[in-house]
Design a protein around this motif. Structure first.
Motif, PDB file in Angstrom:
ATOM      1  N   PRO A   1     -19.124 -39.395  25.536  1.00  0.00           N
ATOM      2  CA  PRO A   1     -18.494 -38.056  25.238  1.00  0.00           C
ATOM      3  C   PRO A   1     -18.355 -37.223  26.239  1.00  0.00           C
ATOM      4  N   HIS A   2     -17.485 -36.395  25.992  1.00  0.00           N
ATOM      5  CA  HIS A   2     -17.480 -34.850  26.142  1.00  0.00           C
ATOM      6  C   HIS A   2     -18.171 -34.181  25.186  1.00  0.00           C
ATOM      7  N   SER A   3     -18.550 -32.906  26.110  1.00  0.00           N
ATOM      8  CA  SER A   3     -19.351 -31.920  25.418  1.00  0.00           C
ATOM      9  C   SER A   3     -18.210 -30.607  24.575  1.00  0.00           C
ATOM     10  N   PRO A   4     -18.400 -30.111  23.859  1.00  0.00           N
ATOM     11  CA  PRO A   4     -17.878 -29.303  23.729  1.00  0.00           C
ATOM     12  C   PRO A   4     -17.332 -27.989  24.683  1.00  0.00           C
ATOM     13  N   TYR A   5     -17.647 -27.941  25.126  1.00  0.00           N
ATOM     14  CA  TYR A   5     -17.208 -27.471  26.819  1.00  0.00           C
ATOM     15  C   TYR A   5     -15.881 -28.011  26.674  1.00  0.00           C
ATOM     16  N   ILE A   6     -16.225 -29.292  27.183  1.00  0.00           N
ATOM     17  CA  ILE A   6     -15.153 -30.057  28.171  1.00  0.00           C
ATOM     18  C   ILE A   6     -13.940 -30.118  27.109  1.00  0.00           C
ATOM     19  N   GLN A   7     -14.205 -29.952  26.015  1.00  0.00           N
ATOM     20  CA  GLN A   7     -13.173 -30.998  24.710  1.00  0.00           C
ATOM     21  C   GLN A   7     -12.572 -29.662  24.805  1.00  0.00           C
ATOM     22  N   TRP A   8     -12.725 -28.498  24.546  1.00  0.00           N
ATOM     23  CA  TRP A   8     -12.640 -26.610  25.396  1.00  0.00           C
ATOM     24  C   TRP A   8     -11.576 -26.494  25.827  1.00  0.00           C
ATOM     25  N   GLU A   9     -12.546 -27.042  26.933  1.00  0.00           N
ATOM     26  CA  GLU A   9     -11.225 -26.886  28.566  1.00  0.00           C
ATOM     27  C   GLU A   9      -9.883 -28.167  28.720  1.00  0.00           C
ATOM     28  N   HIS A  10     -10.317 -29.342  28.226  1.00  0.00           N
ATOM     29  CA  HIS A  10      -9.054 -30.359  27.841  1.00  0.00           C
ATOM     30  C   HIS A  10      -8.166 -29.680  26.892  1.00  0.00           C
ATOM     31  N   GLY A  11      -8.740 -28.454  26.327  1.00  0.00           N
ATOM     32  CA  GLY A  11      -7.436 -27.895  25.810  1.00  0.00           C
ATOM     33  C   GLY A  11      -6.377 -27.039  25.875  1.00  0.00           C
ATOM     34  N   LEU A  12      -7.527 -26.325  26.556  1.00  0.00           N
ATOM     35  CA  LEU A  12      -6.565 -25.177  27.744  1.00  0.00           C
ATOM     36  C   LEU A  12      -6.214 -26.035  28.730  1.00  0.00           C
ATOM     37  N   THR A  13      -5.768 -27.752  29.272  1.00  0.00           N
ATOM     38  CA  THR A  13      -5.345 -27.467  30.714  1.00  0.00           C
ATOM     39  C   THR A  13      -4.020 -27.465  30.501  1.00  0.00           C
ATOM     40  N   ASP A  14      -3.646 -27.918  29.632  1.00  0.00           N
ATOM     41  CA  ASP A  14      -1.891 -27.935  29.617  1.00  0.00           C
ATOM     42  C   ASP A  14      -1.997 -26.355  30.365  1.00  0.00           C
ATOM     43  N   GLY A  15      -2.091 -25.534  29.803  1.00  0.00           N
ATOM     44  CA  GLY A  15      -2.396 -23.994  30.723  1.00  0.00           C
ATOM     45  C   GLY A  15      -2.091 -24.091  31.681  1.00  0.00           C
ATOM     46  N   ASN A  16      -3.387 -24.181  32.519  1.00  0.00           N
ATOM     47  CA  ASN A  16      -3.212 -24.377  33.986  1.00  0.00           C
ATOM     48  C   ASN A  16      -1.836 -25.063  34.462  1.00  0.00           C
ATOM     49  N   GLU A  17      -1.629 -26.778  33.843  1.00  0.00           N
ATOM     50  CA  GLU A  17      -0.429 -26.639  34.604  1.00  0.00           C
ATOM     51  C   GLU A  17       0.570 -26.567  34.684  1.00  0.00           C
ATOM     52  N   GLU A  18       1.157 -25.404  33.452  1.00  0.00           N
ATOM     53  CA  GLU A  18       2.305 -24.889  33.275  1.00  0.00           C
ATOM     54  C   GLU A  18       1.685 -23.673  33.917  1.00  0.00           C
ATOM     55  N   ALA A  19       0.973 -23.325  34.628  1.00  0.00           N
ATOM     56  CA  ALA A  19       1.076 -22.710  35.731  1.00  0.00           C
ATOM     57  C   ALA A  19       0.489 -23.065  36.753  1.00  0.00           C
ATOM     58  N   GLY A  20       1.722 -23.951  37.248  1.00  0.00           N
ATOM     59  CA  GLY A  20       1.385 -24.737  38.468  1.00  0.00           C
ATOM     60  C   GLY A  20      -0.114 -25.810  38.996  1.00  0.00           C
ATOM     61  N   GLU A  21      -0.952 -25.444  38.242  1.00  0.00           N
ATOM     62  CA  GLU A  21      -2.099 -26.427  38.918  1.00  0.00           C
ATOM     63  C   GLU A  21      -1.665 -28.578  38.416  1.00  0.00           C
ATOM     64  N   ASP A  22      -2.873 -28.993  39.288  1.00  0.00           N
ATOM     65  CA  ASP A  22      -2.420 -30.494  39.263  1.00  0.00           C
ATOM     66  C   ASP A  22      -3.599 -30.464  38.761  1.00  0.00           C
ATOM     67  N   ILE A  23      -4.337 -31.316  37.387  1.00  0.00           N
ATOM     68  CA  ILE A  23      -5.526 -31.263  37.097  1.00  0.00           C
ATOM     69  C   ILE A  23      -5.401 -32.633  37.275  1.00  0.00           C
ATOM     70  N   ARG A  24      -7.317 -33.356  37.407  1.00  0.00           N
ATOM     71  CA  ARG A  24      -6.948 -34.548  36.648  1.00  0.00           C
ATOM     72  C   ARG A  24      -8.185 -35.057  36.129  1.00  0.00           C
ATOM     73  N   TRP A  25      -8.816 -35.617  36.312  1.00  0.00           N
ATOM     74  CA  TRP A  25      -9.928 -36.463  35.205  1.00  0.00           C
ATOM     75  C   TRP A  25     -10.596 -37.434  35.475  1.00  0.00           C
ATOM     76  N   LEU A  26     -12.146 -37.376  35.517  1.00  0.00           N
ATOM     77  CA  LEU A  26     -12.212 -38.785  35.847  1.00  0.00           C
ATOM     78  C   LEU A  26     -14.009 -39.167  35.617  1.00  0.00           C
ATOM     79  N   PRO A  27     -13.605 -39.854  34.616  1.00  0.00           N
ATOM     80  CA  PRO A  27     -15.530 -40.421  33.782  1.00  0.00           C
ATOM     81  C   PRO A  27     -16.287 -40.281  34.635  1.00  0.00           C
ATOM     82  N   ARG A  28     -17.235 -39.808  34.612  1.00  0.00           N
ATOM     83  CA  ARG A  28     -18.799 -40.172  35.307  1.00  0.00           C
ATOM     84  C   ARG A  28     -19.184 -41.092  35.525  1.00  0.00           C
TER      85      ARG A  28
END
Length: 174
Positions: free
Chosen positions: A78-105
């Protein structure tokens, strides 16, 4: 080894021509401009995201020029608190034009050797690496610039492999 600051590394976004790729391998980061917003999130306080706007503005400008900014975030579940927070912010990264993908370790190939000693890195235009260095508490010390062709080629290989395996943000359900 000479390190440049995060601000100096961010200036590389002014000069790259086509593609900037970031491999993120840590489950927690202590980044000075995020400490207060992360702490607010942990305590349930709202965040106006003013701290994020300079980055988003730069990414909108860069990607409007036709350049790409991509990331693969390799994360423990399961995600650390930081990754949970970061996941919640990622829509903003993508709205700004970034392309983000996730890979479970746990999906990383067992025989995969991560280049750069398993550190995070940015790869600019398949020619320049900015390898992140952190202290024992996870704080950013700076980035080491590397142009060695063999190191760059290994990072390109790993980038292409992980990009193909990773799950686009819109499809990733933690």
């Amino acid at each position: 080894m000479e390190l440049i600051s995060s601000a100096e590394r961010n200036r590389l976004f002014e000069t790259f021509e086509q593609d900037a790729f970031h491999l993120e391998l840590r489950d927690d980061y202590t980044v000075p401009n995020e400490e207060s917003p992360f702490t607010k999130w942990l305590s349930g306080e709202p965040d106006d995201l003013q701290w994020f706007e300079p980055w988003a503005r730069d990414m909108r400008r860069v990607t409007a020029d036709g350049r790409t900014v991509r990331r693969v975030r390799v994360v423990t579940q399961p995600h650390s608190p930081y990754i949970q927070w970061e996941h919640g912010l990622t829509d903003g990264n993508e709205e700004a034009g970034e392309d983000i993908r996730w890979l479970p370790r746990h999906l990383l190939p067992s025989d995969l050797h991560l280049p750069m000693g398993g550190s995070d890195w940015w790869l600019f235009d398949d020619r320049l690496l900015a390898v992140g260095h952190f202290d024992h508490e996870g704080r950013v010390l700076g980035s080491e610039l590397i142009e060695d062709a063999a190191a760059v080629q290994e990072c390109i290989r790993v980038r292409d492999l992980l990009w193909a395996m990773a799950i686009p943000h819109a499809e990733y359900k933690p």
